[in-house]
Design an enzyme around this catalytic site. Structure first.
Site, PDB file in Angstrom:
ATOM      1  N   ALA A   1       5.593 -18.007  -7.887  1.00  0.00           N
ATOM      2  CA  ALA A   1       6.777 -18.837  -7.589  1.00  0.00           C
ATOM      3  C   ALA A   1       7.717 -18.729  -8.974  1.00  0.00           C
ATOM      4  O   ALA A   1       7.182 -18.296 -10.133  1.00  0.00           O
ATOM      5  CB  ALA A   1       6.333 -20.321  -7.472  1.00  0.00           C
ATOM      6  N   CYS A   2       9.018 -19.076  -8.862  1.00  0.00           N
ATOM      7  CA  CYS A   2       9.797 -19.363  -9.917  1.00  0.00           C
ATOM      8  C   CYS A   2      10.451 -20.690  -9.847  1.00  0.00           C
ATOM      9  O   CYS A   2       9.699 -21.595  -9.354  1.00  0.00           O
ATOM     10  CB  CYS A   2      11.127 -18.186 -10.252  1.00  0.00           C
ATOM     11  SG  CYS A   2      12.203 -18.436  -8.927  1.00  0.00           S
ATOM     12  N   THR A   3      11.634 -21.075 -10.156  1.00  0.00           N
ATOM     13  CA  THR A   3      12.146 -22.442 -10.532  1.00  0.00           C
ATOM     14  C   THR A   3      12.088 -23.220  -9.107  1.00  0.00           C
ATOM     15  O   THR A   3      11.638 -24.308  -9.000  1.00  0.00           O
ATOM     16  CB  THR A   3      13.447 -22.342 -11.131  1.00  0.00           C
ATOM     17  OG1 THR A   3      13.425 -21.600 -12.237  1.00  0.00           O
ATOM     18  CG2 THR A   3      13.766 -24.024 -11.559  1.00  0.00           C
TER      19      THR A   3
END
Length: 581
Positions: free
Chosen positions: A422-424
């Site tokens: 995941a990122c932001t």
């Protein structure tokens, strides 16, 4: 092109880990200043983070790139970073004029101070390179086997050693090549900064365009941490917090767009939605608009119309570039530690230049976004939220409240997921078969958009809960009882015969595809799969395995998971019988 984008995806994702600490650094640095709490210790704590960004980038990028996000890669990156920077510090030449007028006993101190100042410019690039090298080395050599007399240094212990050796090469490049590198960095920075309107406009447009792939993080790192020089501090963001009055050019333009423009776009989409659907989409649009206004997190809004109405997204990208140019022309310099939302605006108000100009500019942008979005939606009958052709489309639930099992099912089942990161605001996945994703079901669970980037790479925009959701999915997948399948894959799974009586030919084919008996270190049963550890990952033929078992997953290079269905016990017994025969 898709292969290039796919290869850059892990880097863009890895950059988010060190960037996540910046809000804390900015908060501590500002709160400790004389105009706020006036506590020097707190300000020094925040400055310590900014002063060691190179080390943080080395650790964050390495861990982000490494399989399983293993901490051994972070340790290896620290070794490489320290070797590279300290080695380069000794090798950097000191110009004669630096010590010309210094007393004899202080010349060494003056030379050391010069080297330290010069190395500060190198901190972030050295950290990025050290992190990239350590992450790649971990993925390549974490399973390496050495001769018995060197066995202690094999496996993961080998990675810091290799990273240290790579650090020596970096030290030589940085040390002996420093005059050329410094000149190149200065010329590059000046070229971009002197391009003024053109450079800012291009940056604003590209920043929004690259969000589609997640590669905008790479562009941001160049602008925020490398461009410009103020008393040895480089990068628009770092220079802003160091007190550079000219800093903020690559941040100011985001404020009118994020705080005013996109919330106005949400209002336009609400007003143009079909009357019977306004109540259904109103809550979601309000939530996304408030998130953008307060925190500057915009991806949920952008993905809500990026694919439904590309024309609007093109307008949005151009308006972002214009905002960059306009704020600079008005002499407005704003900065942020996280993003261009109300929280950062208030926190850094006293350090900004002409901050009140944001209000009239923002109100103008609110009217501009609202008018343009409303006009183009109605004029071209664009299918934004609440105007979809599908009748009875399910209303998205709150993503964070949906059990991980439901997400796994919508993503094609546990056997379809090879990597979950995941990122932001988005899940970054690698899947066996993208066709098995149920996009309609994903959107009903709360996804704002689904992007197929090729090579099995999938991104699902879910909002700020992305990291926690990825952790929940990974935890659920580690549960032995998890055997979730997608609706679309039921027929596919049922079409394969149940291996209650596994044939000798099947076992022989699988063993050959695994590289032969000598390549198999361990086989254990886990739920519906056989978990195999191999000695040489390169000897595994995934295509041949896929022709015999239901699916193949590779949690790591040396781990091969064979999804065989409910009779995994029968497969395990057949393997044991075949090996002993």
């Amino acid at each position: 092109m898709k292969k290039i984008i796919a290869s850059l995806q892990p880097i863009g994702r890895a950059l988010m880990l060190p960037i996540a600490v910046l809000p804390v650094a900015a908060l501590l640095l500002r709160v400790g200043q004389p105009d706020l709490l006036d506590i020097a210790a707190i300000a020094a704590a925040g400055d310590a983070i900014f002063s060691n960004l190179g080390l943080l980038f080395a650790i964050g990028v390495a861990v982000g790139l490494a399989r399983e996000n293993h901490g051994a890669a972070g340790l290896a990156s620290v070794v490489g970073y320290l070797v590279a920077t300290k080695g380069a510090e000794v090798l950097i030449g000191v110009p004669p004029e630096v010590t010309a007028n210094v007393a004899e006993g202080l010349k060494e101190l003056a030379a050391a101070a010069f080297r330290e100042k010069e190395l500060a410019k190198l901190s972030v690039p050295a950290g990025l390179l050290s992190g990239l090298i350590a992450g790649v080395l971990y993925n390549r050599f974490s399973d390496i086997r050495l001769p018995s007399y060197l066995a202690f240094f094999g496996g993961r212990r080998f990675v810091p050693i290799a990273s240290g050796c790579a650090g020596i090469v970096l030290a030589l490049c940085f040390g002996f090549g420093w005059p050329v590198l410094e000149r190149g960095m200065d010329v590059g920075s000046q070229t971009v900064l002197e391009s003024e309107s053109l450079g800012l406009f291009a940056y604003g447009v590209l920043n929004r365009v690259l969000i589609v792939t997640g590669l905008h993080h790479i562009l941001n790192n160049i602008a925020w941490f490398l461009l410009g020089d103020y008393n040895g501090v480089t990068g628009d963001l770092k220079r802003f917090f160091a007190g550079d009055p000219s800093a903020g050019a690559f941040m100011s333009g985001f404020f009118p767009m994020m705080m005013f423009g996109l919330p106005a776009a949400c209002l336009a989409m609400y007003h143009t939605a079909q009357p019977e659907k306004r109540k259904a989409v109103g809550g979601m649009l309000f939530s996304m608009a408030l998130t953008s206004f307060l925190t500057g997190v915009t991806e949920p809004i952008e993905f809500s119309f990026m694919f439904l109405a590309p024309m609007l997204y093109a307008i949005h990208a151009v308006l972002t570039g214009i905002a960059m140019v306009g704020m600079q022309a008005l002499g407005v310099h704003l900065g942020f530690g996280f993003s261009a939302g109300l929280f950062d605006y208030i926190l850094n108000y006293s350090q900004a230049t002409r901050p009140l100009m944001l209000i009239p500019v923002g109100l103008g942008y609110f009217a501009l976004y609202y008018g343009l979005f409303r006009y183009f939606i109605l004029r071209f009958d664009l299918r934004t939220l609440g105007r979809e052709i599908e009748e009875g489309a399910p209303v998205p639930e709150t993503a964070g409240s949906v059990p991980a099992l439901n997400w796994i099912g919508a993503l094609g089942g546990a056997e379809n997921l090879r990597a979950v990161e995941a990122c932001t605001t988005r899940l970054r996945l690698v899947v066996l078969d993208p066709a098995r994703l149920d996009e309609r079901r994903l959107k009903s669970l709360g996804a704002r958009g689904v992007l197929n980037i090729g090579e099995g790479g999938i991104q699902v925009v879910v909002g700020p809960i992305a990291d926690q959701l990825a952790s929940d999915i990974r935890a659920q997948m580690r549960t032995p009882t998890t055997n979730v399948q997608s609706h679309g894959s039921m027929d596919h799974q049922a079409s394969k015969s149940q291996p209650a009586n596994v044939s000798t030919e099947s076992i022989a084919a699988v063993r050959r595809a695994l590289g032969g008996k000598q390549n198999i270190r361990e086989i254990r049963e886990l739920g519906s799969r056989l978990c195999v550890k191999v000695t040489d990952p390169a000897s595994v033929d995934e295509d041949a395995l896929g022709a015999t078992v239901r699916a193949v997953a590779r949690p790591s290079a040396a781990d091969v998971h064979l999804i065989v269905g409910p009779d995994a016990n029968g497969w395990s017994a057949a393997f044991a019988a075949y090996s002993s025969s």
